[in-house]
Design an enzyme around this catalytic site. Structure first.
Site, PDB file in Angstrom:
ATOM      1  N   MET A  21       0.739  -1.122   0.186  1.00 13.56           N
ATOM      2  CA  MET A  21      -0.037   0.209   0.047  1.00 13.56           C
ATOM      3  C   MET A  21       0.512   1.442   0.219  1.00 13.56           C
ATOM      4  O   MET A  21       0.504   1.989   0.316  1.00 13.56           O
ATOM      5  CB  MET A  21      -0.777   0.092   1.464  1.00 13.56           C
ATOM      6  CG  MET A  21      -1.779  -0.818   1.525  1.00 13.56           C
ATOM      7  SD  MET A  21      -3.622  -0.639   1.734  1.00 13.56           S
ATOM      8  CE  MET A  21      -2.752  -0.781   3.875  1.00 13.56           C
ATOM      9  N   LEU A  24       6.746   2.921   1.107  1.00 12.79           N
ATOM     10  CA  LEU A  24       7.243   1.697   2.198  1.00 12.79           C
ATOM     11  C   LEU A  24       8.656   1.986   2.940  1.00 12.79           C
ATOM     12  O   LEU A  24       9.425   3.359   3.124  1.00 12.79           O
ATOM     13  CB  LEU A  24       7.819   1.838   0.381  1.00 12.79           C
ATOM     14  CG  LEU A  24       7.136   1.466  -0.957  1.00 12.79           C
ATOM     15  CD1 LEU A  24       7.960   0.417  -1.148  1.00 12.79           C
ATOM     16  CD2 LEU A  24       6.353  -0.047  -0.053  1.00 12.79           C
ATOM     17  N   HIS A  25       8.969   0.639   3.383  1.00 14.98           N
ATOM     18  CA  HIS A  25       9.782   1.120   4.492  1.00 14.98           C
ATOM     19  C   HIS A  25      11.073  -0.553   4.150  1.00 14.98           C
ATOM     20  O   HIS A  25      10.641  -1.197   3.177  1.00 14.98           O
ATOM     21  CB  HIS A  25       9.474   1.081   6.078  1.00 14.98           C
ATOM     22  CG  HIS A  25       8.158   0.121   6.248  1.00 14.98           C
ATOM     23  ND1 HIS A  25       8.798  -1.453   6.145  1.00 14.98           N
ATOM     24  CD2 HIS A  25       6.920   0.069   6.378  1.00 14.98           C
ATOM     25  CE1 HIS A  25       7.577  -2.098   6.383  1.00 14.98           C
ATOM     26  NE2 HIS A  25       6.553  -1.122   6.253  1.00 14.98           N
ATOM     27  N   HIS A  28       8.822  -3.242   3.464  1.00 12.26           N
ATOM     28  CA  HIS A  28       8.641  -3.454   2.187  1.00 12.26           C
ATOM     29  C   HIS A  28       9.997  -4.291   1.590  1.00 12.26           C
ATOM     30  O   HIS A  28       9.881  -5.175   0.562  1.00 12.26           O
ATOM     31  CB  HIS A  28       7.955  -2.883   1.275  1.00 12.26           C
ATOM     32  CG  HIS A  28       6.805  -1.801   2.284  1.00 12.26           C
ATOM     33  ND1 HIS A  28       7.197  -0.913   3.225  1.00 12.26           N
ATOM     34  CD2 HIS A  28       5.349  -2.835   2.288  1.00 12.26           C
ATOM     35  CE1 HIS A  28       4.872  -1.406   3.568  1.00 12.26           C
ATOM     36  NE2 HIS A  28       5.271  -2.201   2.911  1.00 12.26           N
ATOM     37  N   GLN A  52     -10.689  -2.741   1.346  1.00 12.03           N
ATOM     38  CA  GLN A  52      -9.685  -3.210   2.958  1.00 12.03           C
ATOM     39  C   GLN A  52      -9.800  -1.770   4.635  1.00 12.03           C
ATOM     40  O   GLN A  52      -9.947  -2.878   5.427  1.00 12.03           O
ATOM     41  CB  GLN A  52      -8.642  -4.172   2.626  1.00 12.03           C
ATOM     42  CG  GLN A  52      -7.549  -2.779   2.835  1.00 12.03           C
ATOM     43  CD  GLN A  52      -6.247  -3.456   2.407  1.00 12.03           C
ATOM     44  OE1 GLN A  52      -6.092  -4.001   0.774  1.00 12.03           O
ATOM     45  NE2 GLN A  52      -5.613  -3.974   3.315  1.00 12.03           N
ATOM     46  N   ASP A 141       2.116  -9.111   8.397  1.00 12.82           N
ATOM     47  CA  ASP A 141       0.043  -9.028   9.069  1.00 12.82           C
ATOM     48  C   ASP A 141      -0.106 -10.564   8.842  1.00 12.82           C
ATOM     49  O   ASP A 141      -0.462 -11.691   7.860  1.00 12.82           O
ATOM     50  CB  ASP A 141      -0.083  -8.540   7.347  1.00 12.82           C
ATOM     51  CG  ASP A 141       0.235  -7.946   7.496  1.00 12.82           C
ATOM     52  OD1 ASP A 141      -0.525  -6.471   7.796  1.00 12.82           O
ATOM     53  OD2 ASP A 141       1.078  -6.724   7.516  1.00 12.82           O
ATOM     54  N   GLN A 144      -3.367 -12.090   7.232  1.00 10.70           N
ATOM     55  CA  GLN A 144      -2.920 -11.995   5.538  1.00 10.70           C
ATOM     56  C   GLN A 144      -2.670 -12.379   4.763  1.00 10.70           C
ATOM     57  O   GLN A 144      -2.671 -13.062   4.149  1.00 10.70           O
ATOM     58  CB  GLN A 144      -3.115  -9.955   5.953  1.00 10.70           C
ATOM     59  CG  GLN A 144      -2.211 -10.472   4.335  1.00 10.70           C
ATOM     60  CD  GLN A 144      -2.170  -8.830   4.019  1.00 10.70           C
ATOM     61  OE1 GLN A 144      -2.908  -8.218   4.045  1.00 10.70           O
ATOM     62  NE2 GLN A 144      -0.636  -8.942   3.714  1.00 10.70           N
ATOM     63  N   MET A 175       8.522  -2.468  11.951  1.00 10.47           N
ATOM     64  CA  MET A 175       8.417  -1.880  10.623  1.00 10.47           C
ATOM     65  C   MET A 175       6.502  -1.397  10.819  1.00 10.47           C
ATOM     66  O   MET A 175       6.443  -2.384  10.012  1.00 10.47           O
ATOM     67  CB  MET A 175       9.248  -1.527  10.061  1.00 10.47           C
ATOM     68  CG  MET A 175      10.416  -1.398   9.997  1.00 10.47           C
ATOM     69  SD  MET A 175      11.507  -1.501   8.957  1.00 10.47           S
ATOM     70  CE  MET A 175      13.464  -1.190   9.486  1.00 10.47           C
ATOM     71  N   SER A 177       3.869   0.749   8.376  1.00  9.26           N
ATOM     72  CA  SER A 177       4.006   2.652   7.418  1.00  9.26           C
ATOM     73  C   SER A 177       2.838   3.465   8.154  1.00  9.26           C
ATOM     74  O   SER A 177       3.362   4.645   8.592  1.00  9.26           O
ATOM     75  CB  SER A 177       2.562   2.778   6.528  1.00  9.26           C
ATOM     76  OG  SER A 177       3.170   1.751   4.767  1.00  9.26           O
TER      77      SER A 177
END
Ligand code: AMP
Length: 272
Positions: A21, A24-25, A28, A52, A141, A144, A175, A177
């Site tokens: 999404m 980024l960090h 990702h 979502q 996640d 998910q 980490m 977002s």
């Protein structure tokens, strides 16, 4: 993206996808590395998926910085960025959704109705549009990841899944977002999430197998911080996400908590 995907297929080149999404960090980017040796072309998608997010959640204020994301992805060796608009993904007549019926119910699913149906649906659409043969997701996640794994199996999707470990800040905070929402005080409180999971892991390593006792260890640590409001603390079996009184198979301790207005999640593996 459909044209590129068709060209790659004709050229017999395999595409690996990192769905994100944006904002980024390094978490990702660690997924980009996971694609090494698993595809010919690396792609990332940046799409803040409206289906979502529930009412009152942070869809409209979700952090965005596409220019910076493009730079980070280019430096990380990503060849293609797919960054559609919501109107490209959801036509006005859109009405087809994927539901992973049981795995979507517990944990985050019970507090975010419709969230995982939005996730599963958009991930399937991203798989179809990009024609990826590999896709990488983070264990941050965890529910998910379990749901996408189930969907790929249940619907016979020709996509190999890779799962990346959770990348953390130096104090252990996973980490995310959403960490950008935290004030300095909230940021200090937030480190209690991973610390509490580590305490449970230590007790587990010393032999404690009762899930109630381990969940309580996590709770005791979190309630020391007035700024933290616990949504759930649960230990479940990793594959089925079901609760047991004792840990006998690979399990996961998972937390969701609000730090002020910011909802954060974290989890840790507890494997006998
Ligand atoms: P998001 O942009 O939050 O949708 O995340 C995109 C992907 O990055 C998902 O597969 C996440 O699980 C993964 N991800 C997010 N944060 C981390 C992290 N700290 N470590 C590893 N993977 C992560």
């Amino acid at each position: 993206m459909l044209d590129v995907s068709a060209e790659l297929r004709d050229a017999n080149l395999k595409l690996g996808l990192i769905p994100t999404m944006g904002f980024l960090h390094d978490g990702h980017l660690s997924l980009v590395k996971l694609l090494d040796g698993n595809c010919d072309v690396k792609a990332a998608s940046i799409f803040v998926n409206p289906t979502q997010f529930g009412k009152g959640e942070d869809y409209s204020r979700y952090p965005r910085n596409e220019a910076q994301d493009f730079q980070m992805l280019e430096r990380a060796g990503v060849d293609i960025v797919f960054s559609p608009e919501p109107a490209d993904i959801y036509k006005p007549e859109f009405q087809t959704f994927v539901e992973v019926e049981e795995l979507q119910k517990p944990l985050c699913g019970s507090f975010r109705p419709g969230h995982f149906r939005g996730v599963a649906t958009v991930v399937l659409k991203l798989f179809n549009i990009t024609g990826c043969s590999t896709a990488a997701f983070g264990l941050k996640d965890f529910q998910q990841a379990a749901i996408i794994h189930r969907m790929v199996e249940d619907l016979n999707l020709p996509v190999k899944l890779l799962f990346g470990e959770i990348l953390r800040e130096s104090d252990g905070l996973a980490m995310s977002s959403r960490n950008v929402y935290l004030s300095p005080e909230e940021r200090a409180d937030a480190s209690a999430l991973s610390r509490s999971l580590k305490l449970a892991e230590t007790a587990f390593d010393k032999g404690e197998r009762r899930t109630g006792v381990l969940e309580n260890i996590i709770k005791e640590e979190l309630i020391r911080h007035v700024g933290i409001s616990i949504q759930y603390i649960e230990i479940v079996e990793s594959e089925t996400l079901t609760k047991k009184d004792r840990i006998e198979r690979s399990s996961r301790a998972l937390i969701a908590a609000f730090i002020g207005k910011t909802r954060l999640i974290d989890n840790i593996e507890l494997k006998p």
